[in-house]
Design an enzyme around this catalytic site. Structure first.
Site, short mmCIF file in Angstrom:
data_model
loop_
_atom_site.label_atom_id
_atom_site.label_comp_id
_atom_site.label_asym_id
_atom_site.label_seq_id
_atom_site.Cartn_x
_atom_site.Cartn_y
_atom_site.Cartn_z
N VAL A 7 0.82 -1.21 0.00
CA VAL A 7 0.00 0.00 0.00
C VAL A 7 0.86 1.25 0.00
O VAL A 7 0.45 2.30 -0.51
CB VAL A 7 -0.99 0.01 1.19
CG1 VAL A 7 -1.94 -1.16 1.09
CG2 VAL A 7 -0.28 0.03 2.53
N VAL A 52 -5.03 7.73 -4.82
CA VAL A 52 -5.25 9.18 -4.70
C VAL A 52 -5.02 9.86 -6.04
O VAL A 52 -5.75 10.80 -6.41
CB VAL A 52 -4.35 9.77 -3.60
CG1 VAL A 52 -4.47 11.29 -3.56
CG2 VAL A 52 -4.70 9.19 -2.24
N SER A 86 -1.75 0.72 -4.87
CA SER A 86 -1.14 1.40 -3.73
C SER A 86 -1.93 2.66 -3.38
O SER A 86 -2.70 3.19 -4.18
CB SER A 86 0.31 1.76 -4.03
OG SER A 86 0.37 2.74 -5.07
N HIS A 87 -1.70 3.18 -2.16
CA HIS A 87 -2.41 4.37 -1.72
C HIS A 87 -2.19 5.55 -2.65
O HIS A 87 -3.13 6.27 -3.01
CB HIS A 87 -1.95 4.73 -0.30
CG HIS A 87 -2.50 3.83 0.75
ND1 HIS A 87 -1.93 3.71 2.00
CD2 HIS A 87 -3.59 3.02 0.77
CE1 HIS A 87 -2.64 2.86 2.74
NE2 HIS A 87 -3.64 2.42 2.01
N ALA A 88 -0.93 5.79 -3.03
CA ALA A 88 -0.64 6.96 -3.87
C ALA A 88 -1.33 6.85 -5.22
O ALA A 88 -1.82 7.85 -5.76
CB ALA A 88 0.87 7.11 -4.05
#
Length: 406
Positions: free
Chosen positions: A172, A350, A345-347
């Site tokens: 993540v 977003v 992944s988180h990035a």
């Protein structure tokens, strides 16, 4: 004062805890735990209620057998259909004992007003104000492998899974390029095996996760066999059915058994995996399609937060990896290219929410592309072309940044 995870509701405990409570009641494999609900936040951060909070935490930990636990946010402004807040708030993994757990709860509370959380909420105006946070405390799962799964967007669509060795923050957080699996409705599997050079595991001294190098033969060994990938897919279908919409699921594999650590609505679908070789010239660099769209701009090669000040509107950020601390750049940059990291992944999540094209896992991107090169990226196909020096005129003014719509 505290709520058993089994009884968690969104109104009292936030979306993250409520989703896990729903899955736990449905008999799915969710680590047990408890929640410090919204109502405690206002009193627990000051002197009032501190002793009561400590005593309540001690009682609930004793019921669990005093294990090491994962302490994570369950805020009113995260895990929503319109805003994930992926990675914006703090988590503390491996806390053990009442003082450490209470301190971890306060760490989560404090992160509600961190710079990155405030930045995220400012660029997601549909989000709530973010003034309250519940905190989820669960039995810690020491994963052999872990990762993220996106359940199918519609009937007939495939399931996407990313996996790596050890604990989930490697995947993540984008610090490894994970294995990628696409499992079709007929059970057939397409896979791309990443080079997983490092892993995270729980530190035995209570200091949190520790990183270590993965032995060379293990780096390119698949993390999941076909049977496990299909079992995970079946579990994903059950999760989506229970929660009534496609889900972004964090999972862990322990001694051959699967555990569900988080489930939240998918806010923006990832680009499709390429079905064959993507055409490109001799200077084209290739990575994973991370976020839809195209952009052209000056490359800004970054190695850490100390470089953030060099980024100008319309620049293409080139970096080893991104983590949630880099969120502020996503409202300035025209696109993002990373050397490691996965599409789930988180990035990357977003970036998709912001409509910023992203290409992930481009080997040696920070050396193959020079600072100031004029580059074009295609986040739908996963290409970066062509790395070349910009003209003097380009360096004197901002290059126009054409984008394709999401």
């Amino acid at each position: 004062m505290l709520t058993d995870l089994w009884d968690a509701t969104a109104a009292a405990c936030g979306g993250k805890a409520a989703a896990l409570g729903t899955l736990l009641r449905a008999g799915l494999p969710v680590p047990d735990g408890f929640v410090v609900p919204f109502a405690v936040h206002g009193t627990g951060t000051g002197s009032v209620g501190s002793d009561a909070l400590r005593d309540a935490v001690a009682r609930h930990l004793a019921r669990l057998g005093d294990p090491a636990v994962a302490v994570r946010s369950s805020a009113d402004a995260e895990d929503r259909p319109d805003a994930s807040a992926a990675g914006m708030y703090e988590s503390v993994l491996g806390a053990r004992g009442t003082p450490a757990v209470v301190a971890a709860v306060r760490t989560c509370w404090a992160s509600l007003h961190s710079d990155r959380a405030l930045e995220y909420r400012s660029i997601r105006p549909a989000s709530p104000a973010g003034e309250s946070m519940a905190v989820l405390v669960q039995r810690m799962v020491d994963a052999d492998a872990s990762g993220v799964m996106f359940t199918p967007a519609h009937p007939g669509a495939s399931t996407r899974v990313e996996a790596s060795w050890g604990l989930g923050p490697s995947v993540v957080g984008g610090t490894v390029t994970p294995d990628t699996y696409e499992i079709a409705v007929d059970g057939s599997i397409r896979r791309t095996i990443g080079r997983k050079a490092t892993r995270l595991d729980r530190g035995r001294d209570g200091t949190g996760p520790t990183a270590s190098e993965v032995p060379e033969p293990e780096r390119t060994r698949p993390t999941l066999d076909d049977a496990t990938a299909r079992a995970l897919t079946a579990l994903g279908h059950r999760i989506a059915a229970e929660l009534d919409r496609p889900q972004d699921v964090e999972w862990a594999l322990v001694d051959g058994g699967l555990w569900i650590l988080q489930a939240r609505p998918i806010t923006a679908q990832a680009p499709a995996l390429p079905t064959g070789p993507v055409a490109g010239g001799t200077t084209t660099l290739f990575g994973a399609p991370g976020s839809h769209g195209t952009a052209t701009g000056l490359a800004r090669v970054l190695h850490g937060p100390s470089d953030f000040g060099r980024v100008r509107p319309g620049d293409i950020v080139i970096c080893p990896y991104t983590d949630p601390a880099w969120t502020a750049l996503l409202r300035v940059a025209a696109g993002v290219v990373t050397e490691t990291g996965g599409v789930l992944s988180h990035a990357a999540i977003v970036a998709r929410e912001q409509g910023i094209p992203a290409v992930l896992g481009v080997p040696d991107a920070t050396t193959a592309i020079r600072d100031g090169d004029l580059v074009s990226i295609n986040g739908t196909e996963g290409t970066v072309t062509p790395p070349r020096p910009a003209s003097e005129a380009d360096h004197g003014h901002q290059v126009p940044v054409p984008r394709t719509p999401r």
